[in-house]
Scaffold this active site. Structure first.
Site, short mmCIF file in Angstrom:
data_model
loop_
_atom_site.label_atom_id
_atom_site.label_comp_id
_atom_site.label_asym_id
_atom_site.label_seq_id
_atom_site.Cartn_x
_atom_site.Cartn_y
_atom_site.Cartn_z
N GLY A 39 0.41 -1.37 -0.08
CA GLY A 39 0.57 0.24 -0.79
C GLY A 39 0.69 0.84 0.10
O GLY A 39 0.24 2.05 -0.65
N CYS A 40 1.98 1.38 1.15
CA CYS A 40 3.16 2.63 1.02
C CYS A 40 3.95 2.55 -0.43
O CYS A 40 3.51 3.98 -0.72
CB CYS A 40 3.63 2.28 1.83
SG CYS A 40 2.95 2.30 3.82
N THR A 41 4.02 1.29 -0.91
CA THR A 41 4.42 1.98 -2.70
C THR A 41 4.13 1.93 -3.26
O THR A 41 4.29 3.32 -3.75
CB THR A 41 5.53 -0.17 -3.06
OG1 THR A 41 6.43 -0.36 -1.91
CG2 THR A 41 5.72 0.47 -4.25
#
Length: 153
Positions: A39-41
């Site tokens: 998700g953060c990527t």
């Protein structure tokens, strides 16, 4: 309007970056849980891919997590990120912005960074807070909000 907490944190190169360094321009400050997670990527790459549109609106982007500067360096290099990531291992800004929250992970309650985005104006005031941000919708929400502001002038 609420004044944004004027953090001073280190970037991936160990340089101190303060919110007041950006007075005179709008800043998107987004808090995210962890470098190099799916998700953060996705969220970081979306900011990377929309850099030109954000810059055209005079928006600077800052991502903040509790990851180390070394972790940020690897994340930036691997994803070719073109904006600043700040390290907040002591949760100073994370707690000041109220994003250190109880979350459910694998059925257990844990404390962690809630994915949250703030739009801060030229004088350092919080214009908008987006809670429970979806990684693939964050940039679109920010751009729509900014474009709505521009339409009011």
């Amino acid at each position: 309007m609420e004044k944004a907490y004027d953090f001073k944190l280190n970037d991936s190169e160990g340089n101190e970056v303060a919110l007041h360094d950006f007075l005179g321009q709008k800043v998107v400050v987004y808090f995210y849980p962890k470098d190099s997670t799916p998700g953060c990527t996705k969220q970081a790459c979306s900011y990377r891919d929309h850099f030109t549109e954000l810059a055209a609106r005079n928006l600077k982007v800052i991502g903040i997590s509790k990851d180390s500067a070394t972790s940020h360096q690897k994340f930036i290099a691997k994803q070719s990120l073109n904006f600043t990531l700040l390290s907040d291992p002591d949760h100073i800004a994370i707690e000041a912005y109220g994003v250190w929250q109880e979350k459910m992970m694998y059925g257990k309650k844990v404390m962690g960074v809630a994915r949250t985005t703030f739009v801060i104006d030229e004088q350092g005031n919080i214009l908008k807070r987006f809670d429970k941000v979806k990684p693939d919708q964050d940039v679109a929400q920010v751009l729509a909000f900014i474009d709505g502001l521009e339409g009011q002038n």
